[in-house]
Design a protein around this motif. Structure first.
Motif, PDB file in Angstrom:
ATOM      1  N   GLY A 280      11.372   1.597  -4.688  1.00  0.00           N
ATOM      2  CA  GLY A 280      12.344   2.121  -3.724  1.00  0.00           C
ATOM      3  C   GLY A 280      11.927   2.084  -2.266  1.00  0.00           C
ATOM      4  O   GLY A 280      12.734   2.415  -1.402  1.00  0.00           O
ATOM      5  N   ILE A 281      10.697   1.705  -1.959  1.00  0.00           N
ATOM      6  CA  ILE A 281      10.291   1.683  -0.542  1.00  0.00           C
ATOM      7  C   ILE A 281      10.475   0.270   0.000  1.00  0.00           C
ATOM      8  O   ILE A 281      10.039  -0.700  -0.614  1.00  0.00           O
ATOM      9  CB  ILE A 281       8.821   2.135  -0.379  1.00  0.00           C
ATOM     10  CG1 ILE A 281       8.681   3.565  -0.896  1.00  0.00           C
ATOM     11  CG2 ILE A 281       8.362   2.029   1.077  1.00  0.00           C
ATOM     12  CD1 ILE A 281       7.308   4.136  -0.807  1.00  0.00           C
ATOM     13  N   GLY A 282      11.101   0.167   1.135  1.00  0.00           N
ATOM     14  CA  GLY A 282      11.320  -1.150   1.740  1.00  0.00           C
ATOM     15  C   GLY A 282      10.007  -1.752   2.235  1.00  0.00           C
ATOM     16  O   GLY A 282       9.165  -1.045   2.803  1.00  0.00           O
ATOM     17  N   MET A 283       9.843  -3.033   1.987  1.00  0.00           N
ATOM     18  CA  MET A 283       8.622  -3.716   2.439  1.00  0.00           C
ATOM     19  C   MET A 283       8.999  -5.066   3.033  1.00  0.00           C
ATOM     20  O   MET A 283       9.918  -5.728   2.556  1.00  0.00           O
ATOM     21  CB  MET A 283       7.666  -3.959   1.263  1.00  0.00           C
ATOM     22  CG  MET A 283       7.184  -2.692   0.596  1.00  0.00           C
ATOM     23  SD  MET A 283       6.027  -3.049  -0.722  1.00  0.00           S
ATOM     24  CE  MET A 283       6.143  -1.515  -1.655  1.00  0.00           C
ATOM     25  N   ARG A 284       8.277  -5.471   4.039  1.00  0.00           N
ATOM     26  CA  ARG A 284       8.474  -6.782   4.649  1.00  0.00           C
ATOM     27  C   ARG A 284       7.114  -7.388   4.973  1.00  0.00           C
ATOM     28  O   ARG A 284       6.144  -6.669   5.215  1.00  0.00           O
ATOM     29  CB  ARG A 284       9.280  -6.675   5.955  1.00  0.00           C
ATOM     30  CG  ARG A 284      10.703  -6.187   5.785  1.00  0.00           C
ATOM     31  CD  ARG A 284      11.597  -7.215   5.086  1.00  0.00           C
ATOM     32  NE  ARG A 284      12.990  -6.810   5.088  1.00  0.00           N
ATOM     33  CZ  ARG A 284      13.561  -6.037   4.153  1.00  0.00           C
ATOM     34  NH1 ARG A 284      12.840  -5.569   3.133  1.00  0.00           N
ATOM     35  NH2 ARG A 284      14.858  -5.728   4.229  1.00  0.00           N
ATOM     36  N   VAL A 285       7.104  -8.729   5.010  1.00  0.00           N
ATOM     37  CA  VAL A 285       5.859  -9.450   5.284  1.00  0.00           C
ATOM     38  C   VAL A 285       6.030 -10.304   6.540  1.00  0.00           C
ATOM     39  O   VAL A 285       7.064 -10.949   6.718  1.00  0.00           O
ATOM     40  CB  VAL A 285       5.482 -10.383   4.106  1.00  0.00           C
ATOM     41  CG1 VAL A 285       4.225 -11.194   4.413  1.00  0.00           C
ATOM     42  CG2 VAL A 285       5.287  -9.585   2.825  1.00  0.00           C
ATOM     43  N   THR A 286       5.022 -10.316   7.389  1.00  0.00           N
ATOM     44  CA  THR A 286       4.979 -11.232   8.535  1.00  0.00           C
ATOM     45  C   THR A 286       3.694 -12.043   8.423  1.00  0.00           C
ATOM     46  O   THR A 286       2.611 -11.466   8.313  1.00  0.00           O
ATOM     47  CB  THR A 286       4.955 -10.459   9.872  1.00  0.00           C
ATOM     48  OG1 THR A 286       6.121  -9.647   9.932  1.00  0.00           O
ATOM     49  CG2 THR A 286       4.920 -11.398  11.070  1.00  0.00           C
ATOM     50  N   VAL A 287       3.841 -13.363   8.425  1.00  0.00           N
ATOM     51  CA  VAL A 287       2.650 -14.222   8.392  1.00  0.00           C
ATOM     52  C   VAL A 287       2.462 -14.786   9.801  1.00  0.00           C
ATOM     53  O   VAL A 287       3.281 -15.561  10.281  1.00  0.00           O
ATOM     54  CB  VAL A 287       2.813 -15.368   7.360  1.00  0.00           C
ATOM     55  CG1 VAL A 287       1.559 -16.248   7.335  1.00  0.00           C
ATOM     56  CG2 VAL A 287       3.092 -14.807   5.970  1.00  0.00           C
ATOM     57  N   LEU A 288       1.380 -14.376  10.437  1.00  0.00           N
ATOM     58  CA  LEU A 288       1.184 -14.755  11.849  1.00  0.00           C
ATOM     59  C   LEU A 288       0.756 -16.220  12.010  1.00  0.00           C
ATOM     60  O   LEU A 288       1.087 -16.870  13.000  1.00  0.00           O
ATOM     61  CB  LEU A 288       0.138 -13.817  12.460  1.00  0.00           C
ATOM     62  CG  LEU A 288       0.280 -13.462  13.922  1.00  0.00           C
ATOM     63  CD1 LEU A 288       1.707 -13.183  14.322  1.00  0.00           C
ATOM     64  CD2 LEU A 288      -0.617 -12.272  14.234  1.00  0.00           C
ATOM     65  N   GLY A 289       0.017 -16.736  11.038  1.00  0.00           N
ATOM     66  CA  GLY A 289      -0.329 -18.156  10.976  1.00  0.00           C
ATOM     67  C   GLY A 289      -0.902 -18.734  12.256  1.00  0.00           C
ATOM     68  O   GLY A 289      -1.699 -18.108  12.953  1.00  0.00           O
ATOM     69  N   HIS A 290      -0.430 -19.932  12.592  1.00  0.00           N
ATOM     70  CA  HIS A 290      -1.029 -20.677  13.706  1.00  0.00           C
ATOM     71  C   HIS A 290      -0.652 -20.148  15.088  1.00  0.00           C
ATOM     72  O   HIS A 290      -1.196 -20.634  16.075  1.00  0.00           O
ATOM     73  CB  HIS A 290      -0.679 -22.164  13.568  1.00  0.00           C
ATOM     74  CG  HIS A 290      -1.380 -22.784  12.395  1.00  0.00           C
ATOM     75  ND1 HIS A 290      -0.946 -22.589  11.110  1.00  0.00           N
ATOM     76  CD2 HIS A 290      -2.512 -23.517  12.314  1.00  0.00           C
ATOM     77  CE1 HIS A 290      -1.774 -23.212  10.277  1.00  0.00           C
ATOM     78  NE2 HIS A 290      -2.724 -23.782  10.976  1.00  0.00           N
ATOM     79  N   LEU A 291       0.234 -19.144  15.128  1.00  0.00           N
ATOM     80  CA  LEU A 291       0.483 -18.500  16.432  1.00  0.00           C
ATOM     81  C   LEU A 291      -0.826 -17.945  16.986  1.00  0.00           C
ATOM     82  O   LEU A 291      -1.026 -17.866  18.196  1.00  0.00           O
ATOM     83  CB  LEU A 291       1.478 -17.344  16.278  1.00  0.00           C
ATOM     84  CG  LEU A 291       2.935 -17.720  16.057  1.00  0.00           C
ATOM     85  CD1 LEU A 291       3.768 -16.471  15.807  1.00  0.00           C
ATOM     86  CD2 LEU A 291       3.470 -18.468  17.279  1.00  0.00           C
ATOM     87  N   GLN A 292      -1.739 -17.592  16.068  1.00  0.00           N
ATOM     88  CA  GLN A 292      -3.031 -17.028  16.495  1.00  0.00           C
ATOM     89  C   GLN A 292      -3.931 -18.055  17.153  1.00  0.00           C
ATOM     90  O   GLN A 292      -4.914 -17.727  17.802  1.00  0.00           O
ATOM     91  CB  GLN A 292      -3.772 -16.444  15.287  1.00  0.00           C
ATOM     92  CG  GLN A 292      -3.089 -15.248  14.687  1.00  0.00           C
ATOM     93  CD  GLN A 292      -3.495 -15.016  13.234  1.00  0.00           C
ATOM     94  OE1 GLN A 292      -4.338 -14.181  12.960  1.00  0.00           O
ATOM     95  NE2 GLN A 292      -2.900 -15.754  12.314  1.00  0.00           N
TER      96      GLN A 292
END
Ligand code: F6P
Length: 366
Positions: A280-292
């Motif tokens: 029931g808890i909302g989760m999201r993923v951000t992949v920063l990748g080559h922006l770094q």
């Protein structure tokens, strides 16, 4: 003093600050009489190509490049001269040791010294070429900060700024939606970017390669936080983080000559495991990748890179080859390449940044 020809190469993954080193080498070399600087396009590939691709580097074509990310001479993390890809008649690929050919080609160009700017893989190549008689100096770079013998590699601080900025941005949206936000950052063997961004941004959980995690401990930390009335949480996970069972998330690469295991995807894998355990808890993923790895280097990285460039030219003047320039605050000194490639700079159990994370209730999942 007789003139000299210096060849500069940038190898491995790019990182902010490479251009600042190139510019600094050219500027410092131009203070000597008749010193010429050349760049091999795409690491040593330019020397191996038919026709050869080497470009003159001079005060006019390096002007202002210290503020630009990437490398004006190109780079590659495919094809070490010791593992050189060659196409067979049936269309498949094989690898050969092309190092003797490379050295011969460099000598034919009357090059007196090579400056190889690169990470662990590139400096291993520098060391092996030095042992075969090439006059070579190593300059360490990598956003991962995993090279030993130096306090920092350039590129790292810029990546930390980018990752911290991402944490800050995720906090505001996480708090608005009461979500768990997972930020996946780079860090193949070492979790310096993740740990630094977690401390700087005030994350709740950070998972790094050096500290295998237990998913139940991560869940315990998140549930406690949510139970205490905080509706959201931030997790920073390094791409090379592993479970206590030793699992990493990786994929095979289809790129010819690419030897590394391609990491990436742990953020999503982690979210799936958390979802099974936290209904029931909302989760999201951000992949920063080559922006770094992209964009303008921060001032610290520009300064460090510029210092490395000057030191590399000084070592050539002293004919001190087989060395890597390193930062030992407040000085720039040099160490044997052999020593530099011997170990990785990993986060040890007594590292104070790690203690700081624990001391600020950031869970390592252990
Ligand atoms: O070594 C630096 C690094 O950024 C690692 O953190 C990452 O795994 C790797 O390079 C990815 O490189 P690429 O996708 O360019 O091959």
């Amino acid at each position: 003093m007789m003139g000299k020809r210096i060849l500069v190469t940038t190898g491995g993954g790019d990182c902010p600050g490479l251009n600042a080193v190139i510019r600094s080498i050219v500027k410092r070399a131009s203070q000597e009489e008749d010193w010429e600087v050349l760049g091999s396009v795409d690491a040593f590939t330019g020397i191996m190509r038919e026709p050869m691709e080497i470009m003159p580097l001079n005060r006019s074509n390096v002007a202002g490049i210290h503020v630009r990310g990437g490398t004006i001479i190109g780079t590659t993390n495919k094809g070490s001269p010791f593992d050189w890809p060659v196409k067979k008649q049936d269309g498949t690929w094989d690898t050969i040791d092309a190092s003797d050919d490379l050295i011969r080609r460099i000598q034919c160009q009357q090059i007196d010294a090579v400056v190889n700017i690169g990470g662990d893989g590139s400096q291993d190549i520098s060391n092996r070429l030095f042992k075969k008689g090439l006059n070579i100096i190593g300059v360490p770079k990598t956003i991962d900060n995993d090279l030993s013998c130096t306090d920092f590699t350039f590129g790292f601080q810029t990546a930390v700024e980018i990752a911290t900025d991402a944490v800050d941005k995720l906090v505001t949206t996480a708090a608005s939606h009461n979500r768990i936000m997972i930020l996946e950052v780079m860090g193949r063997d070492a979790g310096w970017i993740g740990l630094s961004a977690a401390v700087a941004g005030g994350a709740d959980v950070v998972l790094i390669p050096e500290v295998p995690y237990d998913i139940e401990k991560v869940v315990g930390k998140l549930k406690k936080r949510i139970h205490n009335g905080k509706g959201f949480a931030i997790i920073v996970v390094a791409e090379g983080a592993k479970t206590k069972e030793g699992e990493v998330v990786s994929a095979e690469s289809s790129e010819v000559g690419y030897k590394n295991v391609r990491l990436g995807g742990i953020g999503y894998a982690l979210m799936e495991e958390l979802k099974k355990r936290m209904n029931g808890i909302g989760m999201r993923v951000t992949v920063l990748g080559h922006l770094q790895r992209g964009g303008t280097p921060c001032a610290f990285d520009r300064i460090l890179a510029t210092q490395f460039g000057v030191k590399a030219v000084e070592l050539i003047k002293e004919r001190k080859f087989g060395r890597m320039v390193v930062y030992r605050h407040p000085d720039i000194v040099d160490v044997a390449l052999e020593e530099a490639v011997d170990t990785y700079n990993l986060i040890g159990p007594d590292n104070f940044l790690l203690k700081t994370a624990r001391g600020n209730n950031i869970s390592l999942g252990d």
